[in-house]
Design an enzyme around this catalytic site. Structure first.
Site, PDB file in Angstrom:
ATOM      1  N   HIS A 192       0.863  -1.191   0.000  1.00 11.18           N
ATOM      2  CA  HIS A 192       0.000   0.000   0.000  1.00 11.18           C
ATOM      3  C   HIS A 192       0.895   1.235   0.000  1.00 11.18           C
ATOM      4  O   HIS A 192       1.623   1.500   0.962  1.00 11.18           O
ATOM      5  CB  HIS A 192      -0.921  -0.001   1.221  1.00 11.18           C
ATOM      6  CG  HIS A 192      -2.026  -1.002   1.108  1.00 11.18           C
ATOM      7  ND1 HIS A 192      -2.591  -1.627   2.191  1.00 11.18           N
ATOM      8  CD2 HIS A 192      -2.681  -1.471  -0.001  1.00 11.18           C
ATOM      9  CE1 HIS A 192      -3.533  -2.449   1.760  1.00 11.18           C
ATOM     10  NE2 HIS A 192      -3.618  -2.380   0.439  1.00 11.18           N
ATOM     11  N   ALA A 193       0.805   1.972  -1.111  1.00 11.09           N
ATOM     12  CA  ALA A 193       1.783   3.023  -1.383  1.00 11.09           C
ATOM     13  C   ALA A 193       1.874   4.088  -0.294  1.00 11.09           C
ATOM     14  O   ALA A 193       2.954   4.584   0.011  1.00 11.09           O
ATOM     15  CB  ALA A 193       1.425   3.679  -2.718  1.00 11.09           C
ATOM     16  N   ARG A 194       0.757   4.435   0.281  1.00  9.82           N
ATOM     17  CA  ARG A 194       0.756   5.589   1.191  1.00  9.82           C
ATOM     18  C   ARG A 194       1.238   5.251   2.599  1.00  9.82           C
ATOM     19  O   ARG A 194       1.363   6.150   3.439  1.00  9.82           O
ATOM     20  CB  ARG A 194      -0.653   6.157   1.272  1.00  9.82           C
ATOM     21  CG  ARG A 194      -1.657   5.218   1.942  1.00  9.82           C
ATOM     22  CD  ARG A 194      -3.040   5.699   1.657  1.00  9.82           C
ATOM     23  NE  ARG A 194      -4.069   4.963   2.353  1.00  9.82           N
ATOM     24  CZ  ARG A 194      -5.366   5.162   2.135  1.00  9.82           C
ATOM     25  NH1 ARG A 194      -5.749   6.052   1.234  1.00  9.82           N
ATOM     26  NH2 ARG A 194      -6.256   4.483   2.799  1.00  9.82           N
ATOM     27  N   GLU A 195       1.497   3.990   2.863  1.00  7.38           N
ATOM     28  CA  GLU A 195       1.834   3.586   4.228  1.00  7.38           C
ATOM     29  C   GLU A 195       3.336   3.762   4.442  1.00  7.38           C
ATOM     30  O   GLU A 195       4.113   2.821   4.467  1.00  7.38           O
ATOM     31  CB  GLU A 195       1.312   2.167   4.470  1.00  7.38           C
ATOM     32  CG  GLU A 195      -0.214   2.162   4.384  1.00  7.38           C
ATOM     33  CD  GLU A 195      -0.868   0.792   4.345  1.00  7.38           C
ATOM     34  OE1 GLU A 195      -0.166  -0.220   4.491  1.00  7.38           O
ATOM     35  OE2 GLU A 195      -2.101   0.739   4.174  1.00  7.38           O
ATOM     36  N   ARG A 202      -3.061   4.520  -2.743  1.00  6.41           N
ATOM     37  CA  ARG A 202      -2.911   3.228  -2.057  1.00  6.41           C
ATOM     38  C   ARG A 202      -2.526   2.092  -3.018  1.00  6.41           C
ATOM     39  O   ARG A 202      -1.796   1.168  -2.672  1.00  6.41           O
ATOM     40  CB  ARG A 202      -4.257   2.931  -1.393  1.00  6.41           C
ATOM     41  CG  ARG A 202      -4.459   1.527  -0.837  1.00  6.41           C
ATOM     42  CD  ARG A 202      -5.846   1.458  -0.210  1.00  6.41           C
ATOM     43  NE  ARG A 202      -6.286   0.112   0.057  1.00  6.41           N
ATOM     44  CZ  ARG A 202      -6.250  -0.473   1.248  1.00  6.41           C
ATOM     45  NH1 ARG A 202      -5.767   0.174   2.290  1.00  6.41           N
ATOM     46  NH2 ARG A 202      -6.713  -1.694   1.413  1.00  6.41           N
ATOM     47  N   GLU A 216       0.182  -3.916  11.347  1.00  3.13           N
ATOM     48  CA  GLU A 216      -0.211  -2.513  11.166  1.00  3.13           C
ATOM     49  C   GLU A 216       0.677  -1.724  12.117  1.00  3.13           C
ATOM     50  O   GLU A 216       0.491  -1.756  13.338  1.00  3.13           O
ATOM     51  CB  GLU A 216      -1.693  -2.301  11.510  1.00  3.13           C
ATOM     52  CG  GLU A 216      -2.679  -3.031  10.609  1.00  3.13           C
ATOM     53  CD  GLU A 216      -2.835  -2.422   9.207  1.00  3.13           C
ATOM     54  OE1 GLU A 216      -2.256  -1.356   8.934  1.00  3.13           O
ATOM     55  OE2 GLU A 216      -3.547  -3.042   8.397  1.00  3.13           O
ATOM     56  N   HIS A 262       2.279  -3.086   7.069  1.00  3.02           N
ATOM     57  CA  HIS A 262       1.323  -2.049   6.680  1.00  3.02           C
ATOM     58  C   HIS A 262       1.278  -0.988   7.773  1.00  3.02           C
ATOM     59  O   HIS A 262       1.966  -1.069   8.777  1.00  3.02           O
ATOM     60  CB  HIS A 262      -0.074  -2.662   6.542  1.00  3.02           C
ATOM     61  CG  HIS A 262      -0.237  -3.571   5.368  1.00  3.02           C
ATOM     62  ND1 HIS A 262      -1.084  -3.280   4.325  1.00  3.02           N
ATOM     63  CD2 HIS A 262       0.325  -4.767   5.067  1.00  3.02           C
ATOM     64  CE1 HIS A 262      -1.040  -4.255   3.430  1.00  3.02           C
ATOM     65  NE2 HIS A 262      -0.193  -5.175   3.859  1.00  3.02           N
ATOM     66  N   SER A 263       0.417   0.014   7.557  1.00  6.56           N
ATOM     67  CA  SER A 263       0.147   0.952   8.637  1.00  6.56           C
ATOM     68  C   SER A 263      -1.263   1.519   8.434  1.00  6.56           C
ATOM     69  O   SER A 263      -1.770   1.466   7.324  1.00  6.56           O
ATOM     70  CB  SER A 263       1.165   2.081   8.652  1.00  6.56           C
ATOM     71  OG  SER A 263       0.962   2.993   7.595  1.00  6.56           O
ATOM     72  N   ASN A 300      -3.430  -5.660  -1.951  1.00  2.96           N
ATOM     73  CA  ASN A 300      -3.837  -6.552  -0.865  1.00  2.96           C
ATOM     74  C   ASN A 300      -5.273  -7.063  -1.024  1.00  2.96           C
ATOM     75  O   ASN A 300      -5.885  -7.529  -0.075  1.00  2.96           O
ATOM     76  CB  ASN A 300      -3.664  -5.859   0.493  1.00  2.96           C
ATOM     77  CG  ASN A 300      -3.237  -6.846   1.574  1.00  2.96           C
ATOM     78  OD1 ASN A 300      -2.563  -7.848   1.280  1.00  2.96           O
ATOM     79  ND2 ASN A 300      -3.640  -6.588   2.812  1.00  2.96           N
ATOM     80  N   ARG A 301      -5.780  -6.969  -2.255  1.00  3.77           N
ATOM     81  CA  ARG A 301      -7.041  -7.636  -2.631  1.00  3.77           C
ATOM     82  C   ARG A 301      -6.829  -8.469  -3.893  1.00  3.77           C
ATOM     83  O   ARG A 301      -7.785  -8.964  -4.470  1.00  3.77           O
ATOM     84  CB  ARG A 301      -8.145  -6.589  -2.925  1.00  3.77           C
ATOM     85  CG  ARG A 301      -8.479  -5.660  -1.788  1.00  3.77           C
ATOM     86  CD  ARG A 301      -9.153  -6.373  -0.612  1.00  3.77           C
ATOM     87  NE  ARG A 301      -9.471  -5.428   0.460  1.00  3.77           N
ATOM     88  CZ  ARG A 301      -8.611  -5.067   1.425  1.00  3.77           C
ATOM     89  NH1 ARG A 301      -7.400  -5.604   1.479  1.00  3.77           N
ATOM     90  NH2 ARG A 301      -8.975  -4.198   2.352  1.00  3.77           N
TER      91      ARG A 301
HETATM   92  O1  0X9 Z   1      -7.235  -3.809   4.550  1.00  2.45           O
HETATM   93  C1  0X9 Z   1      -6.057  -4.153   4.443  1.00  2.45           C
HETATM   94  O2  0X9 Z   1      -5.554  -4.534   3.380  1.00  2.45           O
HETATM   95  C2  0X9 Z   1      -5.159  -4.091   5.692  1.00  2.45           C
HETATM   96  N1  0X9 Z   1      -5.352  -2.832   6.376  1.00  2.45           N
HETATM   97  S1  0X9 Z   1      -4.792  -1.453   5.710  1.00  2.45           S
HETATM   98  O3  0X9 Z   1      -5.248  -0.355   6.516  1.00  2.45           O
HETATM   99  N2  0X9 Z   1      -3.212  -1.453   5.773  1.00  2.45           N
HETATM  100  O4  0X9 Z   1      -5.209  -1.381   4.349  1.00  2.45           O
HETATM  101  C3  0X9 Z   1      -5.530  -5.220   6.627  1.00  2.45           C
HETATM  102  C4  0X9 Z   1      -5.371  -6.591   6.044  1.00  2.45           C
HETATM  103  C5  0X9 Z   1      -5.679  -7.656   7.051  1.00  2.45           C
HETATM  104  N3  0X9 Z   1      -5.588  -8.976   6.510  1.00  2.45           N
HETATM  105  C6  0X9 Z   1      -6.623  -9.608   5.892  1.00  2.45           C
HETATM  106  N4  0X9 Z   1      -7.801  -9.094   5.824  1.00  2.45           N
HETATM  107  N5  0X9 Z   1      -6.378 -10.790   5.397  1.00  2.45           N
HETATM  108 ZN    ZN Z   2      -2.057  -1.470   4.140  1.00  2.00          ZN
END
Ligand code: 0X9
Ligand code: ZN
Length: 429
Positions: free
Chosen positions: A182-185, A236, A387, A309-310, A256-257
């Site tokens: 996630h770019a902004r973290e 992001r 995080e 992440h953050s 992260n999706r």
């Molecule tokens: O939503 C996310 O991708 C993560 N939080 S963030 O604020 N850095 O974007 C949390 C991911 C947690 N892990 C899973 N849901 N598998």
């Molecule tokens: Zn993140």
């Protein structure tokens, strides 16, 4: 002529963060699980951008566009959910952040005669990459720099392999740590590069270097990271434009999706204009394919995978789509708590204690397609999302003030020490 240049520079500085003129940020503090559950749909309805996820009795920070502010605050009031304004004008807060970064840079310049390291401030991609190249050149016996692929926009993706046996000793457990999907973290690359520092330039735990093989990938998403410096501080996603007919005007995929774990089902969007767009298919992004391939290449001896992440001071584990627990939940939880306890013991009093748990049970939202779940699904026994700590109540900006970066690096390393040693014990057994 000189005058013109000065005027131009000034204009450029003030044109920065223009997009966020009039945006507000809010602290939101749900008092109960019920309130936290009710908050989810409100965040969706008003296209709220969550910078730090609120959990029960710990406020989060969210960004709201001008046209949604009245509706958003009314919805919170109707449900008696506590909130207060964090920044009256997000653009001004970002400008303020820039002054903190510049001030620290100026102070450091006189101290270390111009040498920048990626863990003393929020540094550009070039500075981070120069450091990786430099470390690899200075520690040729233990460090190998690898460029497995380039990003969508053609930037190198780099990782370091750190090993006393050049990854030849198959009995050693592998630990894989990545950052900045996630770019902004922005606190993620300093924390991850600090680990490189602790395994090369300043080895105070020789057993960690001796007993493990390390893969460290500080910036999974270099295009997005560069974009947060050049154009949009809160970007992001990746920057790909080949996913969808709308990707030209709405580039990027939420890395992260994008993993093949219940891809496209929960807490993700199929619209490329949304921040949680999962892509046209699992692993549509070269950046996530690099991580996937590393996970598979070393799977047979990978004991621990961490993705940094953050923010929010949390250690989260599977399963992140529905809140069910994996067969390894007991180990995940105990090692998670061990890491968190070590960090808490080293943190400053003004930072929150870490919360450890299944990510749905902690955050109250499910998200499919995440890297922690994918790693665990294919067989990495210990897989976590960190995080990292962020903004503390009372500060005006969005970054953690750069004066705290080194503190976060140091305390996070305490967690890594414990996590690695515990992973080593479990792995050998
Ligand atoms: O939503 C996310 O991708 C993560 N939080 S963030 O604020 N850095 O974007 C949390 C991911 C947690 N892990 C899973 N849901 N598998
Ligand atoms: Zn993140």
């Amino acid at each position: 002529m000189r005058f013109l240049v000065v005027v131009l520079l000034f204009a450029l500085a003030y044109a920065k963060h223009e997009k966020y003129e009039g945006w507000k940020s809010y602290y939101v503090g749900p008092a109960s699980a019920e309130q936290l559950k009710n908050l989810g749909p409100i965040l969706d309805q008003y296209s709220v951008d969550v910078l730090s996820h609120p959990i029960v009795q710990r406020e989060g920070v969210v960004l709201v566009a001008p046209k949604h502010q009245a509706g958003f605050t009314k919805a919170l009031e109707d449900l008696a959910i506590d909130y207060k304004v964090h920044a009256e004008n997000v653009k001004a807060a970002l400008d303020y952040d820039d002054t903190l970064i510049a001030a620290k840079k100026a102070r450091d310049f006189t101290r270390n005669s111009g040498r920048n390291v990626p863990y003393d401030n929020y540094q550009t991609l070039d500075t981070i990459y120069a450091y990786l190249i430099d470390v690899a050149a200075r520690f040729p016996n233990t460090v190998t720099l690898v460029n497995p692929a380039n990003s969508f926009e053609g930037r190198p993706i780099y990782y370091l392999k750190i090993s006393t046996t050049n990854f030849q000793d198959e009995r050693k457990p592998v630990i894989f740590i990545d950052g900045c999907i996630h770019a902004r973290e922005w606190i993620s690359p300093p924390s991850v590069t600090w680990m490189i520092h602790k395994l090369t330039e300043d080895v105070t735990e020789p057993d960690l270097l001796e007993n493990f093989d390390w893969i460290i990938l500080p910036v999974v998403n270099p295009d997005g990271y560069a974009f947060t410096f050049s154009s949009d501080r809160f970007w992001r996603k990746t920057r790909s434009t080949d996913n969808h007919s709308l990707s030209g005007s709405c580039p990027g995929v939420d890395g992260n999706r994008n993993y093949d774990f219940f891809w496209g089902t929960v807490g993700t969007s199929n619209s490329p204009c949304e921040d949680t767009y999962g892509g046209s298919r699992a692993f549509s992004e070269v950046e996530t394919r690099v991580v996937r391939d590393l996970l598979h290449e070393y799977l047979h001896r990978m004991a621990l995978y961490l993705t940094m992440h953050s923010y929010g001071s949390m250690i989260l584990y599977a399963w992140g789509h529905d809140g069910s627990l994996s067969h390894n939940a007991f180990a995940l939880h105990t090692v998670g708590v061990n890491m968190a306890t070590a960090i808490d013991a080293a943190k400053l009093p003004r930072f929150s204690n870490y919360t450890v748990g299944n990510s749905v049970l902690v955050l109250f939202y499910g998200a499919s397609g995440a890297s922690d779940d994918y790693a665990h699904l294919i067989g990495v026994p210990l897989s976590y999302t960190y995080e990292l700590p962020g903004l503390q109540g009372g500060l005006q900006g969005f970054h953690l003030d750069p004066i705290y970066i080194e503190q976060v690096c140091r305390e996070t390393w305490e967690g890594i020490i414990v996590g690695a040693r515990r992973a080593g014990e479990l792995f050998r057994r």
